[in-house]
Design a protein around this motif. Structure first.
Motif, PDB file in Angstrom:
ATOM      1  N   TYR A  16      33.754  38.641  44.395  1.00 22.03           N
ATOM      2  CA  TYR A  16      34.721  38.627  43.022  1.00 22.03           C
ATOM      3  C   TYR A  16      33.684  39.087  41.838  1.00 22.03           C
ATOM      4  O   TYR A  16      32.743  38.330  42.104  1.00 22.03           O
ATOM      5  N   ILE A  17      34.040  39.725  40.967  1.00 23.93           N
ATOM      6  CA  ILE A  17      33.716  39.621  39.484  1.00 23.93           C
ATOM      7  C   ILE A  17      34.853  39.158  38.708  1.00 23.93           C
ATOM      8  O   ILE A  17      35.730  39.722  38.946  1.00 23.93           O
ATOM      9  N   SER A  18      34.318  38.327  37.772  1.00 22.50           N
ATOM     10  CA  SER A  18      35.296  37.574  36.901  1.00 22.50           C
ATOM     11  C   SER A  18      36.363  38.556  36.186  1.00 22.50           C
ATOM     12  O   SER A  18      35.353  39.414  35.674  1.00 22.50           O
ATOM     13  N   GLY A  19      37.528  38.369  36.296  1.00 19.72           N
ATOM     14  CA  GLY A  19      38.530  39.043  35.498  1.00 19.72           C
ATOM     15  C   GLY A  19      38.779  40.551  35.904  1.00 19.72           C
ATOM     16  O   GLY A  19      39.487  41.251  35.219  1.00 19.72           O
ATOM     17  N   THR A  20      38.124  40.827  37.026  1.00 23.97           N
ATOM     18  CA  THR A  20      38.479  42.116  37.530  1.00 23.97           C
ATOM     19  C   THR A  20      39.823  42.007  38.623  1.00 23.97           C
ATOM     20  O   THR A  20      40.149  41.274  38.626  1.00 23.97           O
ATOM     21  N   CYS A  21      39.954  43.134  39.226  1.00 30.22           N
ATOM     22  CA  CYS A  21      41.077  43.485  39.957  1.00 30.22           C
ATOM     23  C   CYS A  21      40.871  42.444  41.326  1.00 30.22           C
ATOM     24  O   CYS A  21      41.774  41.965  41.875  1.00 30.22           O
ATOM     25  N   ALA A  22      39.572  41.730  41.242  1.00 26.68           N
ATOM     26  CA  ALA A  22      39.401  40.724  42.465  1.00 26.68           C
ATOM     27  C   ALA A  22      40.214  39.336  42.128  1.00 26.68           C
ATOM     28  O   ALA A  22      40.334  38.770  42.987  1.00 26.68           O
ATOM     29  N   ARG A  42      27.430  39.323  40.664  1.00 32.04           N
ATOM     30  CA  ARG A  42      26.862  39.331  39.249  1.00 32.04           C
ATOM     31  C   ARG A  42      26.258  40.796  38.896  1.00 32.04           C
ATOM     32  O   ARG A  42      25.904  41.496  39.947  1.00 32.04           O
ATOM     33  N   ARG A  43      26.777  41.367  37.836  1.00 37.09           N
ATOM     34  CA  ARG A  43      26.118  42.570  37.258  1.00 37.09           C
ATOM     35  C   ARG A  43      24.755  42.324  36.726  1.00 37.09           C
ATOM     36  O   ARG A  43      24.560  41.754  35.859  1.00 37.09           O
ATOM     37  N   GLU A  44      23.709  42.998  37.528  1.00 36.80           N
ATOM     38  CA  GLU A  44      22.408  42.681  36.965  1.00 36.80           C
ATOM     39  C   GLU A  44      21.398  44.069  37.250  1.00 36.80           C
ATOM     40  O   GLU A  44      21.618  44.639  38.050  1.00 36.80           O
ATOM     41  N   GLY A  47      22.944  47.021  38.699  1.00 34.97           N
ATOM     42  CA  GLY A  47      23.369  46.883  39.954  1.00 34.97           C
ATOM     43  C   GLY A  47      24.327  45.652  40.110  1.00 34.97           C
ATOM     44  O   GLY A  47      24.512  45.046  39.144  1.00 34.97           O
ATOM     45  N   HIS A  48      24.602  45.479  41.411  1.00 34.81           N
ATOM     46  CA  HIS A  48      25.611  44.191  41.596  1.00 34.81           C
ATOM     47  C   HIS A  48      24.706  43.289  42.668  1.00 34.81           C
ATOM     48  O   HIS A  48      24.413  43.825  43.731  1.00 34.81           O
ATOM     49  N   VAL A  49      24.628  41.949  42.222  1.00 30.47           N
ATOM     50  CA  VAL A  49      23.849  41.193  43.197  1.00 30.47           C
ATOM     51  C   VAL A  49      24.852  39.803  43.404  1.00 30.47           C
ATOM     52  O   VAL A  49      25.795  39.399  42.607  1.00 30.47           O
ATOM     53  N   LEU A  62      29.706  50.806  47.818  1.00 28.68           N
ATOM     54  CA  LEU A  62      30.112  51.363  46.478  1.00 28.68           C
ATOM     55  C   LEU A  62      29.964  50.390  45.320  1.00 28.68           C
ATOM     56  O   LEU A  62      30.004  50.853  44.150  1.00 28.68           O
ATOM     57  N   GLY A  63      29.469  49.153  45.796  1.00 27.22           N
ATOM     58  CA  GLY A  63      29.373  48.136  44.652  1.00 27.22           C
ATOM     59  C   GLY A  63      30.645  47.660  43.864  1.00 27.22           C
ATOM     60  O   GLY A  63      30.577  46.889  43.130  1.00 27.22           O
ATOM     61  N   LYS A  64      31.722  48.029  44.410  1.00 27.99           N
ATOM     62  CA  LYS A  64      33.062  47.425  43.785  1.00 27.99           C
ATOM     63  C   LYS A  64      33.485  46.423  44.435  1.00 27.99           C
ATOM     64  O   LYS A  64      33.335  46.161  45.799  1.00 27.99           O
ATOM     65  N   VAL A  65      34.252  45.527  43.753  1.00 33.04           N
ATOM     66  CA  VAL A  65      34.988  44.322  44.259  1.00 33.04           C
ATOM     67  C   VAL A  65      36.361  44.704  44.004  1.00 33.04           C
ATOM     68  O   VAL A  65      36.736  45.551  43.256  1.00 33.04           O
ATOM     69  N   PRO A  66      37.309  44.060  44.863  1.00 36.10           N
ATOM     70  CA  PRO A  66      36.971  42.985  45.669  1.00 36.10           C
ATOM     71  C   PRO A  66      36.646  43.289  47.048  1.00 36.10           C
ATOM     72  O   PRO A  66      36.887  44.585  47.493  1.00 36.10           O
ATOM     73  N   ALA A  67      35.808  42.567  47.790  1.00 37.20           N
ATOM     74  CA  ALA A  67      35.700  42.829  49.208  1.00 37.20           C
ATOM     75  C   ALA A  67      35.927  41.481  50.122  1.00 37.20           C
ATOM     76  O   ALA A  67      35.903  40.270  49.424  1.00 37.20           O
ATOM     77  N   THR A  76      38.029  46.172  52.299  1.00 25.00           N
ATOM     78  CA  THR A  76      37.798  46.516  50.934  1.00 25.00           C
ATOM     79  C   THR A  76      39.170  47.198  50.407  1.00 25.00           C
ATOM     80  O   THR A  76      39.916  47.378  51.102  1.00 25.00           O
ATOM     81  N   GLU A  77      39.272  47.630  49.057  1.00 28.33           N
ATOM     82  CA  GLU A  77      40.455  47.940  48.444  1.00 28.33           C
ATOM     83  C   GLU A  77      41.400  46.855  48.326  1.00 28.33           C
ATOM     84  O   GLU A  77      42.215  46.465  49.428  1.00 28.33           O
ATOM     85  N   THR A  78      41.680  46.701  46.924  1.00 26.39           N
ATOM     86  CA  THR A  78      42.501  45.459  46.697  1.00 26.39           C
ATOM     87  C   THR A  78      43.984  45.525  47.487  1.00 26.39           C
ATOM     88  O   THR A  78      44.227  44.567  47.688  1.00 26.39           O
ATOM     89  N   GLN A  79      44.509  46.745  47.147  1.00 24.26           N
ATOM     90  CA  GLN A  79      45.716  46.770  47.937  1.00 24.26           C
ATOM     91  C   GLN A  79      45.910  46.152  49.480  1.00 24.26           C
ATOM     92  O   GLN A  79      46.776  45.680  49.966  1.00 24.26           O
ATOM     93  N   ILE A 116      48.496  52.190  37.191  1.00 23.91           N
ATOM     94  CA  ILE A 116      48.158  51.146  36.355  1.00 23.91           C
ATOM     95  C   ILE A 116      46.559  50.849  36.319  1.00 23.91           C
ATOM     96  O   ILE A 116      45.697  51.233  35.656  1.00 23.91           O
ATOM     97  N   HIS A 117      46.183  50.446  37.602  1.00 22.11           N
ATOM     98  CA  HIS A 117      44.874  49.972  37.971  1.00 22.11           C
ATOM     99  C   HIS A 117      43.776  51.177  37.748  1.00 22.11           C
ATOM    100  O   HIS A 117      42.982  50.981  36.824  1.00 22.11           O
ATOM    101  N   ARG A 118      44.138  52.213  38.306  1.00 25.45           N
ATOM    102  CA  ARG A 118      43.370  53.383  38.178  1.00 25.45           C
ATOM    103  C   ARG A 118      43.439  54.086  36.659  1.00 25.45           C
ATOM    104  O   ARG A 118      42.450  54.594  36.419  1.00 25.45           O
ATOM    105  N   THR A 119      44.573  53.991  36.283  1.00 24.05           N
ATOM    106  CA  THR A 119      44.635  54.519  34.805  1.00 24.05           C
ATOM    107  C   THR A 119      43.965  53.805  33.706  1.00 24.05           C
ATOM    108  O   THR A 119      43.350  54.448  32.814  1.00 24.05           O
ATOM    109  N   GLY A 174      47.521  42.735  32.584  1.00 20.87           N
ATOM    110  CA  GLY A 174      46.842  41.876  31.618  1.00 20.87           C
ATOM    111  C   GLY A 174      45.717  42.545  30.754  1.00 20.87           C
ATOM    112  O   GLY A 174      45.050  42.065  29.796  1.00 20.87           O
ATOM    113  N   TRP A 175      45.063  43.806  31.492  1.00 24.70           N
ATOM    114  CA  TRP A 175      44.099  44.461  30.989  1.00 24.70           C
ATOM    115  C   TRP A 175      44.443  44.935  29.339  1.00 24.70           C
ATOM    116  O   TRP A 175      43.556  45.429  28.776  1.00 24.70           O
ATOM    117  N   ALA A 176      45.883  45.002  29.568  1.00 23.15           N
ATOM    118  CA  ALA A 176      46.495  45.734  28.272  1.00 23.15           C
ATOM    119  C   ALA A 176      45.833  44.966  26.846  1.00 23.15           C
ATOM    120  O   ALA A 176      45.632  45.382  25.923  1.00 23.15           O
TER     121      ALA A 176
END
Ligand code: GSH
Length: 212
Positions: A16-22, A42-44, A47-49, A62-67, A76-79, A116-119, A174-176
């Motif tokens: 996870y990355i804090s506060g994201t869809c993860a 972490r974003r560094e 990239g992501h490490v 793809l470097g995306k969370v969550p996994a 992968t894929e939140t849903q 919502i998420h993608r928008t 919540g991202w609103a």
């Protein structure tokens, strides 16, 4: 919904990355009391490490969370992760397997992902034009109105019990707040968000992500 090979006792890691869809699967994991190791990405340097500087693309190219790693398999894929988690604790995370309730659950999950998420995604770009930003905020408002109407009939998005859809909706709506979108036009959604926020599982996940 049967889940043959995998059980509650599977060995799992959530990246996870804090506060994201993860945060959505993290809330579900704590709410249902599942035993999962948390791995912060972490974003560094663009990239992501994780861990001791390990390139996260080894987990998700793809470097995306969550996994979610389950017995050595990566999902992968939140849903999809949410739907997987629901199969492990069907008593606590209801996911109707038949009838109209099943289609309604799939409908609301896909709505959260696509409307919502993608928008929200382009709003994080520093290069977005003001007119585009306004259009996106309007579209998000329309999606919130749809929730308002569902919540006029039910306490939760999938009926009268908390489900994985509610964890996902809590995070994505919540991202609103980050984009000054006021919840005033959606009082039922606002009260619903308070209810999800107050749940012990949500509080634990928020604390573990350093958000409380
Ligand atoms: N299709 C993926 C998209 C996941 C996604 O967009 N993740 C974002 C966070 S919400 C991400 O990892 N972004 C990289 C970053 O924030 O650095 C899903 O539904 O899970």
């Amino acid at each position: 919904m049967a889940n043959g090979q995998f059980k509650e006792c599977s060995i799992m890691k959530l990246f996870y990355i804090s506060g994201t869809c993860a945060l959505a699967p993290h809330i579900v994991i704590r709410d249902a009391g599942l035993d999962v190791e948390l791995v912060e990405v972490r974003r560094e340097n663009g990239g992501h490490v994780y861990g001791n500087g390990i390139d996260y693309r080894r987990v998700n190219p793809l470097g995306k969370v969550p996994a979610l790693e389950v017995d050595g398999n990566i999902i992968t894929e939140t849903q999809v992760i949410l739907r997987f988690l629901a199969t492990l604790k069907p008593d606590l995370l209801p996911f109707p397997s038949s009838g109209m309730a099943h289609w309604r659950m799939l409908e609301v999950l896909n709505f959260i992902t696509t409307e919502i998420h993608r928008t929200f995604s382009p709003l994080w770009s520093a290069h977005i034009a003001d007119a585009h930003r306004r259009e996106i905020i309007q579209n998000i408002g329309r999606a919130f109105s749809r929730f308002e109407s569902i919540l006029g009939k039910n306490e939760y998005l999938g009926g009268n019990s908390f489900s994985v859809a509610d964890a996902y909706a809590f995070v994505a709506t919540g991202w609103a707040e980050l984009f000054d979108l006021d919840f005033e036009p959606w009082p039922l959604l606002s009260a619903y968000r308070e209810r999800i926020f107050a749940r012990p599982g949500t509080q634990t996940a928020l604390r573990e992500q350093g958000l409380l």
